[in-house]
Enzyme design. Structure first.
Site, short mmCIF file in Angstrom:
data_model
loop_
_atom_site.label_atom_id
_atom_site.label_comp_id
_atom_site.label_asym_id
_atom_site.label_seq_id
_atom_site.Cartn_x
_atom_site.Cartn_y
_atom_site.Cartn_z
CG ASN A 10 -1.85 1.13 1.34
OD1 ASN A 10 -1.52 2.23 0.89
ND2 ASN A 10 -3.00 0.90 1.94
CE LYS A 12 -2.69 8.09 -2.16
NZ LYS A 12 -4.11 8.06 -2.42
CG ASP A 70 -3.10 -6.40 9.40
OD1 ASP A 70 -3.10 -6.43 8.15
OD2 ASP A 70 -4.07 -6.77 10.08
CB SER A 71 -3.74 -0.47 9.87
OG SER A 71 -3.33 -0.43 8.52
CG HIS A 176 -4.31 4.14 12.93
ND1 HIS A 176 -4.46 5.36 12.32
CD2 HIS A 176 -4.42 3.22 11.93
CE1 HIS A 176 -4.68 5.19 11.03
NE2 HIS A 176 -4.65 3.91 10.77
P1 ITT Z 1 -0.54 -4.19 2.95
O1 ITT Z 1 -1.21 -5.39 3.60
O2 ITT Z 1 0.23 -4.55 1.74
O3 ITT Z 1 0.23 -3.37 3.93
P2 ITT Z 1 -3.26 -3.17 2.78
O4 ITT Z 1 -3.86 -1.87 2.33
O5 ITT Z 1 -3.94 -4.44 2.28
O6 ITT Z 1 -1.71 -3.18 2.41
P3 ITT Z 1 -4.05 -3.87 5.45
O7 ITT Z 1 -4.29 -5.32 5.16
O8 ITT Z 1 -3.35 -3.52 6.74
O9 ITT Z 1 -3.19 -3.17 4.33
O10 ITT Z 1 -5.45 -3.11 5.37
C1 ITT Z 1 -5.57 -1.86 5.91
C2 ITT Z 1 -6.81 -1.21 5.36
O11 ITT Z 1 -7.44 -0.46 6.44
C3 ITT Z 1 -6.44 -0.18 4.30
O12 ITT Z 1 -6.44 -0.74 3.01
C4 ITT Z 1 -7.49 0.89 4.52
O13 ITT Z 1 -8.69 0.53 3.86
C5 ITT Z 1 -7.73 0.85 6.02
N1 ITT Z 1 -6.80 1.78 6.72
C6 ITT Z 1 -5.71 1.46 7.44
N2 ITT Z 1 -5.08 2.56 7.87
C7 ITT Z 1 -5.78 3.59 7.38
C8 ITT Z 1 -5.63 4.99 7.46
O14 ITT Z 1 -4.58 5.55 8.07
N3 ITT Z 1 -6.54 5.75 6.87
C9 ITT Z 1 -7.59 5.22 6.23
N4 ITT Z 1 -7.80 3.91 6.07
C10 ITT Z 1 -6.90 3.09 6.65
#
Ligand code: ITT
Length: 201
Positions: A10, A12, A70-71, A176
Protein backbone atom coordinates in the site's frame (compact mmCIF):
# COMPACT_ATOMS: atom_id res chain seq x y z
CA UNK A 1 23.34 2.79 7.04
CA UNK A 2 21.23 -0.07 8.40
CA UNK A 3 18.44 -1.28 6.13
CA UNK A 4 14.95 -2.50 6.95
CA UNK A 5 12.23 -3.71 4.60
CA UNK A 6 8.77 -2.18 4.89
CA UNK A 7 6.50 -5.10 4.00
CA UNK A 8 3.55 -3.30 2.45
CA UNK A 9 2.05 -3.03 -1.02
CA UNK A 10 0.00 0.00 0.00
CA UNK A 11 1.93 3.02 -1.30
CA UNK A 12 -0.05 5.57 0.75
CA UNK A 13 0.71 3.60 3.90
CA UNK A 14 4.37 3.36 2.86
CA UNK A 15 4.54 7.14 2.34
CA UNK A 16 3.19 7.75 5.85
CA UNK A 17 5.61 5.22 7.36
CA UNK A 18 8.60 6.70 5.54
CA UNK A 19 7.74 10.22 6.76
CA UNK A 20 7.36 9.01 10.34
CA UNK A 21 10.74 7.28 10.20
CA UNK A 22 12.56 10.05 8.32
CA UNK A 23 14.67 11.03 11.35
CA UNK A 24 15.84 7.48 12.02
CA UNK A 25 19.24 6.32 10.83
CA UNK A 26 17.79 3.53 8.76
CA UNK A 27 17.10 3.06 5.06
CA UNK A 28 13.54 1.91 4.40
CA UNK A 29 13.46 -0.55 1.50
CA UNK A 30 10.12 -0.90 -0.31
CA UNK A 31 8.82 -4.18 -1.73
CA UNK A 32 9.12 -2.65 -5.22
CA UNK A 33 12.83 -3.57 -4.94
CA UNK A 34 11.77 -7.24 -5.23
CA UNK A 35 10.07 -7.74 -8.57
CA UNK A 36 8.96 -11.34 -7.89
CA UNK A 37 7.81 -10.77 -4.33
CA UNK A 38 4.97 -13.26 -3.75
CA UNK A 39 1.47 -12.40 -2.60
CA UNK A 40 1.30 -13.00 1.16
CA UNK A 41 -2.04 -14.32 2.39
CA UNK A 42 -3.39 -12.74 5.56
CA UNK A 43 -5.01 -15.65 7.37
CA UNK A 44 -4.74 -14.44 10.97
CA UNK A 45 -7.63 -13.64 13.29
CA UNK A 46 -5.98 -10.52 14.75
CA UNK A 47 -4.04 -7.48 13.57
CA UNK A 48 -1.04 -8.90 15.48
CA UNK A 49 -1.16 -12.22 13.62
CA UNK A 50 -1.51 -10.62 10.20
CA UNK A 51 1.25 -8.06 10.81
CA UNK A 52 3.50 -10.90 11.97
CA UNK A 53 2.74 -13.00 8.87
CA UNK A 54 3.61 -10.09 6.58
CA UNK A 55 6.80 -9.14 8.47
CA UNK A 56 8.07 -12.73 8.65
CA UNK A 57 7.41 -13.36 4.95
CA UNK A 58 9.44 -10.26 4.01
CA UNK A 59 12.26 -11.10 6.43
CA UNK A 60 12.52 -14.65 5.05
CA UNK A 61 12.32 -13.54 1.41
CA UNK A 62 14.87 -10.70 1.67
CA UNK A 63 17.12 -11.85 4.53
CA UNK A 64 16.89 -8.30 5.85
CA UNK A 65 15.16 -7.15 9.02
CA UNK A 66 11.56 -6.34 8.10
CA UNK A 67 8.51 -4.71 9.56
CA UNK A 68 4.86 -4.79 8.53
CA UNK A 69 1.77 -2.76 9.37
CA UNK A 70 -1.63 -4.38 9.66
CA UNK A 71 -4.34 -1.85 10.22
CA UNK A 72 -8.04 -1.19 9.93
CA UNK A 73 -11.15 0.58 11.11
CA UNK A 74 -13.14 -0.98 13.98
CA UNK A 75 -16.70 0.33 14.24
CA UNK A 76 -18.42 -0.19 17.61
CA UNK A 77 -21.98 -0.62 16.26
CA UNK A 78 -20.72 -3.23 13.77
CA UNK A 79 -19.04 -5.39 16.41
CA UNK A 80 -15.63 -3.91 15.51
CA UNK A 81 -15.97 -4.75 11.81
CA UNK A 82 -14.57 -4.23 9.24
CA UNK A 83 -11.48 -4.47 11.50
CA UNK A 84 -8.92 -6.87 10.07
CA UNK A 85 -11.12 -7.13 6.96
CA UNK A 86 -10.93 -3.39 6.20
CA UNK A 87 -8.95 -3.76 2.96
CA UNK A 88 -11.22 -6.59 1.73
CA UNK A 89 -14.54 -4.99 2.81
CA UNK A 90 -15.31 -3.90 -0.78
CA UNK A 91 -13.30 -3.50 -3.96
CA UNK A 92 -12.12 0.12 -3.73
CA UNK A 93 -12.06 3.02 -1.27
CA UNK A 94 -15.30 4.61 -2.56
CA UNK A 95 -17.16 1.29 -2.38
CA UNK A 96 -15.77 0.55 1.09
CA UNK A 97 -16.93 3.95 2.37
CA UNK A 98 -20.38 3.59 0.77
CA UNK A 99 -20.82 0.10 2.26
CA UNK A 100 -19.81 1.28 5.73
CA UNK A 101 -22.11 4.31 5.68
CA UNK A 102 -25.00 2.13 4.49
CA UNK A 103 -24.34 -0.35 7.30
CA UNK A 104 -24.50 2.54 9.80
CA UNK A 105 -27.60 4.20 8.39
CA UNK A 106 -29.98 5.19 11.21
CA UNK A 107 -27.41 4.13 13.79
CA UNK A 108 -26.88 6.60 16.66
CA UNK A 109 -23.67 5.02 17.89
CA UNK A 110 -21.00 6.28 15.47
CA UNK A 111 -18.01 5.44 17.70
CA UNK A 112 -15.02 3.88 15.93
CA UNK A 113 -11.28 3.47 16.18
CA UNK A 114 -8.43 3.02 13.75
CA UNK A 115 -5.99 0.34 14.84
CA UNK A 116 -2.46 -0.20 13.58
CA UNK A 117 -0.17 -3.03 14.62
CA UNK A 118 3.45 -3.05 13.54
CA UNK A 119 5.44 -6.29 13.72
CA UNK A 120 9.23 -6.43 13.44
CA UNK A 121 10.87 -9.62 12.16
CA UNK A 122 14.56 -10.48 12.33
CA UNK A 123 16.40 -13.76 11.67
CA UNK A 124 13.15 -15.61 10.99
CA UNK A 125 11.48 -14.55 14.24
CA UNK A 126 9.08 -11.89 15.38
CA UNK A 127 10.94 -9.56 17.74
CA UNK A 128 7.84 -7.72 18.97
CA UNK A 129 4.52 -6.21 17.91
CA UNK A 130 3.35 -2.66 18.69
CA UNK A 131 -0.24 -1.38 18.68
CA UNK A 132 -1.46 2.16 18.12
CA UNK A 133 -5.09 3.32 18.22
CA UNK A 134 -6.95 6.55 17.54
CA UNK A 135 -10.57 6.90 18.65
CA UNK A 136 -13.28 8.97 17.03
CA UNK A 137 -16.59 8.89 15.17
CA UNK A 138 -17.86 8.00 11.70
CA UNK A 139 -19.37 11.01 9.92
CA UNK A 140 -22.66 10.90 7.99
CA UNK A 141 -21.01 11.76 4.69
CA UNK A 142 -17.42 11.64 3.38
CA UNK A 143 -15.47 14.89 3.83
CA UNK A 144 -12.09 15.79 2.33
CA UNK A 145 -9.71 13.98 0.03
CA UNK A 146 -6.48 13.85 2.01
CA UNK A 147 -5.03 10.58 3.22
CA UNK A 148 -6.46 7.29 1.95
CA UNK A 149 -8.90 4.51 2.71
CA UNK A 150 -11.57 5.43 5.24
CA UNK A 151 -9.99 8.81 6.12
CA UNK A 152 -12.87 10.94 4.68
CA UNK A 153 -15.40 9.42 7.12
CA UNK A 154 -13.30 9.26 10.29
CA UNK A 155 -13.26 12.25 12.66
CA UNK A 156 -10.77 11.83 15.51
CA UNK A 157 -11.83 12.87 19.03
CA UNK A 158 -10.93 16.50 19.77
CA UNK A 159 -11.20 17.62 16.12
CA UNK A 160 -14.09 18.84 14.00
CA UNK A 161 -12.55 17.64 10.75
CA UNK A 162 -12.07 14.19 9.27
CA UNK A 163 -8.68 12.68 8.47
CA UNK A 164 -9.63 13.46 4.88
CA UNK A 165 -9.77 17.17 5.76
CA UNK A 166 -6.91 17.39 8.25
CA UNK A 167 -3.42 17.91 6.85
CA UNK A 168 -0.95 15.03 6.61
CA UNK A 169 1.11 16.78 9.33
CA UNK A 170 -1.79 16.58 11.79
CA UNK A 171 -2.84 13.04 10.86
CA UNK A 172 0.74 11.81 11.08
CA UNK A 173 1.05 13.18 14.64
CA UNK A 174 -2.09 11.63 16.12
CA UNK A 175 -2.90 8.60 13.98
CA UNK A 176 -2.96 4.94 14.96
CA UNK A 177 0.06 4.48 12.67
CA UNK A 178 2.00 7.34 14.33
CA UNK A 179 1.35 5.77 17.75
CA UNK A 180 2.42 2.28 16.68
CA UNK A 181 5.55 3.67 15.00
CA UNK A 182 6.44 5.65 18.13
CA UNK A 183 6.10 2.54 20.31
CA UNK A 184 8.30 0.58 17.89
CA UNK A 185 10.97 3.29 17.73
CA UNK A 186 11.00 3.68 21.55
CA UNK A 187 11.43 -0.09 21.89
CA UNK A 188 14.29 -0.27 19.40
CA UNK A 189 16.04 2.71 21.03
CA UNK A 190 15.67 1.14 24.51
CA UNK A 191 16.97 -2.20 23.26
CA UNK A 192 19.93 -0.53 21.60
CA UNK A 193 20.81 1.50 24.68
CA UNK A 194 20.65 -1.62 26.89
CA UNK A 195 22.85 -3.40 24.33
CA UNK A 196 25.35 -0.52 24.71
CA UNK A 197 25.11 -0.73 28.52
CA UNK A 198 25.49 -4.52 28.64
CA UNK A 199 28.04 -5.18 25.93
CA UNK A 200 29.35 -1.82 24.78
CA UNK A 201 28.08 -2.73 21.29
P1 ITT B 1 -0.54 -4.19 2.95
O1 ITT B 1 -1.21 -5.39 3.60
O2 ITT B 1 0.23 -4.55 1.74
O3 ITT B 1 0.23 -3.37 3.93
P2 ITT B 1 -3.26 -3.17 2.78
O4 ITT B 1 -3.86 -1.87 2.33
O5 ITT B 1 -3.94 -4.44 2.28
O6 ITT B 1 -1.71 -3.18 2.41
P3 ITT B 1 -4.05 -3.87 5.45
O7 ITT B 1 -4.29 -5.32 5.16
O8 ITT B 1 -3.35 -3.52 6.74
O9 ITT B 1 -3.19 -3.17 4.33
O10 ITT B 1 -5.45 -3.11 5.37
C1 ITT B 1 -5.57 -1.86 5.91
C2 ITT B 1 -6.81 -1.21 5.36
O11 ITT B 1 -7.44 -0.46 6.44
C3 ITT B 1 -6.44 -0.18 4.30
O12 ITT B 1 -6.44 -0.74 3.01
C4 ITT B 1 -7.49 0.89 4.52
O13 ITT B 1 -8.69 0.53 3.86
C5 ITT B 1 -7.73 0.85 6.02
N1 ITT B 1 -6.80 1.78 6.72
C6 ITT B 1 -5.71 1.46 7.44
N2 ITT B 1 -5.08 2.56 7.87
C7 ITT B 1 -5.78 3.59 7.38
C8 ITT B 1 -5.63 4.99 7.46
O14 ITT B 1 -4.58 5.55 8.07
N3 ITT B 1 -6.54 5.75 6.87
C9 ITT B 1 -7.59 5.22 6.23
N4 ITT B 1 -7.80 3.91 6.07
C10 ITT B 1 -6.90 3.09 6.65
Amino acid sequence: MAQIVAATNNLKKLTELRKMLADQEVEIIGLDRYKNYPEVEETGATFEENASQKALAANRYTDLPAFADDSGLCVEALGDEPGIHSARYAENDAARIAKLLAALQGQDNRRAKFVCVIAIAFNGEIIETFRGEVHGVITDVPRGSNGFGYDPIFMPDGYDRTFGELTAEVKDKISHRARAVKAAVDFVEDEMSSCFDDFGC
